[in-house]
Design a protein around this motif. Structure first.
Motif, PDB file in Angstrom:
ATOM      1  N   ALA A  59     -20.857  37.479 -29.167  1.00 49.46           N
ATOM      2  CA  ALA A  59     -22.588  37.479 -28.690  1.00 49.46           C
ATOM      3  C   ALA A  59     -23.465  38.354 -28.861  1.00 49.46           C
ATOM      4  CB  ALA A  59     -23.096  36.391 -27.843  1.00 49.46           C
ATOM      5  N   SER A  60     -22.927  39.019 -27.900  1.00 49.62           N
ATOM      6  CA  SER A  60     -23.388  40.796 -27.659  1.00 49.62           C
ATOM      7  C   SER A  60     -23.578  41.703 -29.189  1.00 49.62           C
ATOM      8  CB  SER A  60     -22.120  41.779 -26.543  1.00 49.62           C
ATOM      9  OG  SER A  60     -21.923  42.055 -27.270  1.00 49.62           O
ATOM     10  N   ARG A  61     -22.374  41.646 -30.232  1.00 53.36           N
ATOM     11  CA  ARG A  61     -22.491  42.543 -31.205  1.00 53.36           C
ATOM     12  C   ARG A  61     -23.500  41.467 -32.943  1.00 53.36           C
ATOM     13  NH1 ARG A  61     -20.354  47.671 -31.583  1.00 53.36           N
ATOM     14  NH2 ARG A  61     -20.967  47.453 -33.671  1.00 53.36           N
ATOM     15  N   SER A  62     -23.003  39.912 -33.234  1.00 50.03           N
ATOM     16  CA  SER A  62     -23.235  39.737 -34.248  1.00 50.03           C
ATOM     17  C   SER A  62     -25.191  39.348 -34.196  1.00 50.03           C
ATOM     18  CB  SER A  62     -22.372  38.157 -33.531  1.00 50.03           C
ATOM     19  OG  SER A  62     -22.908  37.320 -35.075  1.00 50.03           O
ATOM     20  N   VAL A  63     -25.521  38.856 -35.663  1.00 47.89           N
ATOM     21  CA  VAL A  63     -26.435  39.436 -35.827  1.00 47.89           C
ATOM     22  C   VAL A  63     -26.577  37.872 -36.052  1.00 47.89           C
ATOM     23  CG1 VAL A  63     -27.500  41.520 -35.153  1.00 47.89           C
ATOM     24  CG2 VAL A  63     -26.670  40.872 -37.322  1.00 47.89           C
ATOM     25  N   LEU A  64     -26.061  37.698 -37.138  1.00 45.22           N
ATOM     26  CA  LEU A  64     -25.894  36.261 -37.467  1.00 45.22           C
ATOM     27  C   LEU A  64     -25.531  34.851 -36.778  1.00 45.22           C
ATOM     28  CD1 LEU A  64     -23.916  37.205 -40.500  1.00 45.22           C
ATOM     29  CD2 LEU A  64     -26.481  36.954 -40.888  1.00 45.22           C
ATOM     30  N   LEU A  65     -25.010  34.788 -35.775  1.00 50.00           N
ATOM     31  CA  LEU A  65     -24.788  33.955 -34.638  1.00 50.00           C
ATOM     32  C   LEU A  65     -26.515  34.153 -33.630  1.00 50.00           C
ATOM     33  CD1 LEU A  65     -22.244  32.111 -32.721  1.00 50.00           C
ATOM     34  CD2 LEU A  65     -22.414  34.333 -31.703  1.00 50.00           C
ATOM     35  N   LYS A  66     -26.365  32.702 -34.182  1.00 51.18           N
ATOM     36  CA  LYS A  66     -27.629  32.427 -33.221  1.00 51.18           C
ATOM     37  C   LYS A  66     -27.218  32.126 -31.703  1.00 51.18           C
ATOM     38  CE  LYS A  66     -30.507  29.693 -34.679  1.00 51.18           C
ATOM     39  NZ  LYS A  66     -31.564  28.761 -35.035  1.00 51.18           N
ATOM     40  N   ASN A  67     -26.145  31.661 -31.373  1.00 51.27           N
ATOM     41  CA  ASN A  67     -26.282  30.977 -29.882  1.00 51.27           C
ATOM     42  C   ASN A  67     -24.388  30.536 -29.093  1.00 51.27           C
ATOM     43  OD1 ASN A  67     -26.558  27.972 -30.291  1.00 51.27           O
ATOM     44  ND2 ASN A  67     -28.271  28.322 -30.412  1.00 51.27           N
ATOM     45  N   CYS A  68     -23.596  30.821 -28.772  1.00 53.17           N
ATOM     46  CA  CYS A  68     -22.783  30.203 -28.292  1.00 53.17           C
ATOM     47  C   CYS A  68     -22.453  28.828 -27.375  1.00 53.17           C
ATOM     48  CB  CYS A  68     -21.607  31.022 -28.094  1.00 53.17           C
ATOM     49  SG  CYS A  68     -21.029  32.623 -29.027  1.00 53.17           S
ATOM     50  N   ILE A  69     -22.448  27.740 -26.838  1.00 55.51           N
ATOM     51  CA  ILE A  69     -21.875  26.969 -26.513  1.00 55.51           C
ATOM     52  C   ILE A  69     -21.036  26.566 -26.745  1.00 55.51           C
ATOM     53  CG2 ILE A  69     -22.919  24.263 -26.253  1.00 55.51           C
ATOM     54  CD1 ILE A  69     -25.335  25.197 -28.174  1.00 55.51           C
ATOM     55  N   GLU A  70     -20.107  26.613 -24.478  1.00 51.56           N
ATOM     56  CA  GLU A  70     -19.223  25.451 -24.596  1.00 51.56           C
ATOM     57  C   GLU A  70     -19.630  24.236 -24.539  1.00 51.56           C
ATOM     58  OE1 GLU A  70     -17.279  26.667 -20.159  1.00 51.56           O
ATOM     59  OE2 GLU A  70     -18.396  24.279 -20.226  1.00 51.56           O
ATOM     60  N   LEU A  71     -18.522  23.784 -25.567  1.00 51.26           N
ATOM     61  CA  LEU A  71     -18.065  22.554 -25.897  1.00 51.26           C
ATOM     62  C   LEU A  71     -17.652  21.423 -25.286  1.00 51.26           C
ATOM     63  CD1 LEU A  71     -19.449  21.071 -28.790  1.00 51.26           C
ATOM     64  CD2 LEU A  71     -16.595  21.679 -29.618  1.00 51.26           C
ATOM     65  N   TRP A  72     -18.489  20.112 -24.983  1.00 53.05           N
ATOM     66  CA  TRP A  72     -17.926  18.902 -24.038  1.00 53.05           C
ATOM     67  C   TRP A  72     -17.463  17.908 -24.654  1.00 53.05           C
ATOM     68  CZ3 TRP A  72     -21.643  19.190 -19.417  1.00 53.05           C
ATOM     69  CH2 TRP A  72     -21.661  20.768 -18.314  1.00 53.05           C
ATOM     70  N   SER A  73     -18.480  18.049 -26.035  1.00 51.16           N
ATOM     71  CA  SER A  73     -18.180  16.903 -27.143  1.00 51.16           C
ATOM     72  C   SER A  73     -18.756  16.444 -28.381  1.00 51.16           C
ATOM     73  CB  SER A  73     -19.368  15.040 -26.644  1.00 51.16           C
ATOM     74  OG  SER A  73     -18.849  14.185 -27.274  1.00 51.16           O
ATOM     75  N   ARG A  74     -18.048  17.017 -29.076  1.00 53.17           N
ATOM     76  CA  ARG A  74     -18.404  16.585 -30.338  1.00 53.17           C
ATOM     77  C   ARG A  74     -18.026  15.180 -31.126  1.00 53.17           C
ATOM     78  NH1 ARG A  74     -15.965  18.038 -35.331  1.00 53.17           N
ATOM     79  NH2 ARG A  74     -17.135  17.680 -37.265  1.00 53.17           N
ATOM     80  N   ALA A  75     -18.724  14.549 -31.698  1.00 54.54           N
ATOM     81  CA  ALA A  75     -18.681  13.459 -32.932  1.00 54.54           C
ATOM     82  C   ALA A  75     -19.434  13.742 -34.100  1.00 54.54           C
ATOM     83  CB  ALA A  75     -18.881  12.399 -31.705  1.00 54.54           C
ATOM     84  N   LYS A  76     -19.037  12.279 -34.419  1.00 57.18           N
ATOM     85  CA  LYS A  76     -19.308  12.112 -35.837  1.00 57.18           C
ATOM     86  C   LYS A  76     -20.903  10.691 -35.323  1.00 57.18           C
ATOM     87  CE  LYS A  76     -16.740  14.428 -38.325  1.00 57.18           C
ATOM     88  NZ  LYS A  76     -17.942  15.066 -39.597  1.00 57.18           N
ATOM     89  N   THR A  77     -20.928   9.655 -34.541  1.00 56.81           N
ATOM     90  CA  THR A  77     -22.113   9.215 -34.163  1.00 56.81           C
ATOM     91  C   THR A  77     -22.509   9.271 -33.077  1.00 56.81           C
ATOM     92  OG1 THR A  77     -20.343   7.110 -33.477  1.00 56.81           O
ATOM     93  CG2 THR A  77     -20.833   7.726 -36.134  1.00 56.81           C
ATOM     94  N   GLY A  78     -22.892   8.898 -32.102  1.00 55.42           N
ATOM     95  CA  GLY A  78     -24.166   8.823 -30.737  1.00 55.42           C
ATOM     96  C   GLY A  78     -23.165   8.025 -29.768  1.00 55.42           C
ATOM     97  N   ALA A  79     -22.588   7.159 -30.528  1.00 57.68           N
ATOM     98  CA  ALA A  79     -21.564   5.892 -29.705  1.00 57.68           C
ATOM     99  C   ALA A  79     -20.705   6.593 -28.859  1.00 57.68           C
ATOM    100  CB  ALA A  79     -21.475   4.931 -29.781  1.00 57.68           C
ATOM    101  N   ARG A  80     -20.110   7.622 -29.744  1.00 56.67           N
ATOM    102  CA  ARG A  80     -18.644   8.370 -30.055  1.00 56.67           C
ATOM    103  C   ARG A  80     -18.889   9.400 -28.647  1.00 56.67           C
ATOM    104  NH1 ARG A  80     -14.005   7.216 -29.308  1.00 56.67           N
ATOM    105  NH2 ARG A  80     -13.694   5.998 -30.180  1.00 56.67           N
ATOM    106  N   LEU A  81     -19.946   9.851 -28.838  1.00 59.99           N
ATOM    107  CA  LEU A  81     -20.309  11.232 -28.402  1.00 59.99           C
ATOM    108  C   LEU A  81     -20.434  11.211 -27.138  1.00 59.99           C
ATOM    109  CD1 LEU A  81     -21.456  14.442 -28.762  1.00 59.99           C
ATOM    110  CD2 LEU A  81     -23.598  13.241 -27.616  1.00 59.99           C
ATOM    111  N   HIS A  82     -21.240   9.586 -26.953  1.00 57.64           N
ATOM    112  CA  HIS A  82     -20.922   9.290 -24.823  1.00 57.64           C
ATOM    113  C   HIS A  82     -19.944   8.819 -24.232  1.00 57.64           C
ATOM    114  CE1 HIS A  82     -25.761   9.519 -24.898  1.00 57.64           C
ATOM    115  NE2 HIS A  82     -25.918   9.512 -26.445  1.00 57.64           N
TER     116      HIS A  82
END
Length: 474
Positions: A59-82
């Motif tokens: 992140a200290s070098r890239s200009v195409l990167l907006k941000n980095c997030i430590e991922l806790w959950s990824r899902a296709k629906t809100g129910a699955r995320l929670h």
């Protein structure tokens, strides 16, 4: 334990994204695993790296990167995320639990280690939750409603919207087609913000803020991308043999390099050409490359610029550079010229020699790129890089037409579309072996008549398409 991160990108210059990140990863020697294969139809990657410090380096070098997030959950629906987050609270294994996958690129059933969440739940840690959407918009009330659905998380600290100790991010992705937004998101993400990319540099280095620019001054964002792909670092010595107004110097010096340039155009290097900015009639005395460097606090990184003909050898044979970063002229907005005369058996008398201004002839693109690659093979340090732009006619393009050299390996090739007919490609070569006198390339390689296509398009459209972006900047 390797940490999992969501890398969120600006959805522009998509063809440059992978090459920029790969160059940065190689520069810092960062090991990385792709949880899902990077895709140009999505503005994000899901990756794993050994530590948070590694992702901060990227992140200290890239200009195409907006941000980095430590991922806790990824899902296709809100129910699955929670559901994933609730299961994560009970995951004491210290590692990700990988669910069964019907799709090898889907990670929505994976459960993060509970320690990631519990480390943020202390009563002395303040927090806020940031809601973001891609290709959609929420009202403030809708955002608050979504935040309140995370009330089951044991966050014992106080809410601080201005300067929180941690920021939790909730993101909904609705695709990339703004004219066909679905009712429900395609992907949802939740995790802890870690770092922002260097997007602020694009405005900080904007051509609008510079004292000296020319007709072909390189866009700030592309200059920074070029510096990253050149793997520019502190103390490196960088050469731009077609320096023009020195735009590439700004990006290279920002990352700690010493910059050196040359150009055949005396008038440009001494800021005596016609002004580029709309409404400006004459250039001021302060307009020069050194003033630009001083403006950005990098004057100490400026070695010098030299008026010279690149087709004529002038450098010591043992001189080496850490990178060559350049944008050669294509003969459209800037001429391709070298010193020469078309008349045969021409001689100059001694009385005229002192005040003689050499005449110029066309410097054909095949010969220019042949000279450039041969020069890089001679004067680059081993395993260092040449970065250059190469004009193409889109309908006729093929990888086979790109210039090559036995001492150089093409490691990156990204396209910037200029118009329906024309484009230019950012080529990254890495020196793989030392130059010897018996190694050379053919100067008669065939190139499409880029100028013919480009000028034909100008005539048909009533204006220079490729210069629209430049006029906006100036």
């Amino acid at each position: 334990m390797w940490r999992r991160y969501l890398m969120w990108f600006a959805h522009e210059h998509i063809d440059f994204r992978f090459q920029e990140i790969q160059s940065i990863i190689k520069l810092f020697d960062i090991p990385i695993r792709y949880v899902e294969k990077p895709c140009t139809n999505k503005p994000y990657w899901i990756v794993e790296v050994p530590s948070e410090e590694h992702v901060k380096l990227i992140a200290s070098r890239s200009v195409l990167l907006k941000n980095c997030i430590e991922l806790w959950s990824r899902a296709k629906t809100g129910a699955r995320l929670h559901s994933n987050l609730k299961q994560a609270l009970m995951n004491k294994s210290g590692k990700w639990i990988v669910g069964e996958r019907s799709d090898k690129d889907s990670s929505e059933l994976d459960i993060c280690p509970g320690e990631l969440i519990s480390s943020c739940c202390s009563s002395d840690i303040s927090y806020k939750v940031h809601v973001e959407t891609f290709c959609n918009h929420f009202s403030m009330k809708e955002k608050v409603d979504k935040i309140e659905k995370f009330c089951y998380l044991p966050l014992n600290g106080s809410v601080n919207l201005k300067k929180p100790d941690i920021t939790l991010a909730y993101i909904e992705f609705y695709g990339i087609d703004c004219n066909n937004v679905p009712e429900e998101p395609y992907d949802l993400f939740f995790g802890k913000w870690v770092a922002d990319g260097q997007r602020d540099l694009i405005q900080a280095h904007s051509l609008k803020k510079r004292k000296f620019i020319g007709n072909t001054s390189m866009d700030a964002q592309l200059s920074l991308i070029m510096a990253n792909q050149a793997q520019v670092s502190n103390g490196h010595i960088i050469l731009d043999p077609f320096v023009g107004s020195g735009s590439l110097f700004i990006a290279a010096a920002h990352f700690g390099a010493y910059v050196w340039g040359s150009d055949i155009d005396y008038m440009m290097l001494h800021a005596r050409t016609r002004p580029t900015r709309c409404g400006q009639k004459v250039r001021t005395k302060e307009e020069n490359i050194r003033s630009n460097m001083k403006h950005y606090g990098s004057e100490s990184k400026y070695l010098d610029v030299i008026v010279s003909d690149f087709s004529l050898p002038m450098w010591r044979s043992d001189l080496k550079f850490d990178a060559i970063v350049t944008d050669p002229p294509y003969g459209v907005r800037e001429p391709t010229e070298k010193i020469g005369i078309e008349r045969d058996n021409y001689s100059l008398s001694e009385e005229h020699l002192e005040h003689h201004v050499p005449s110029k002839v066309e410097y054909g693109l095949p010969q220019l790129y042949s000279d450039l690659l041969n020069f890089a093979a001679r004067h680059l340090e081993l395993h260092r890089r040449l970065i250059c732009w190469y004009p193409v006619v889109r309908s006729d393009y093929s990888d086979e037409e790109l210039p090559s050299h036995p001492c150089l390996e093409l490691v990156a090739n990204s396209e910037q579309v200029l118009s329906k007919l024309t484009a230019r490609r950012l080529l990254t070569y890495e020196k793989i072996k030392d130059y010897t006198s018996d190694v050379h390339i053919d100067k008669s390689m065939v190139m499409p008549n880029f100028r013919f296509y480009f000028q034909g398009e100008i005539f048909c459209n009533g204006g220079n398409i490729a210069s629209r972006e430049k006029r906006k900047e100036s």
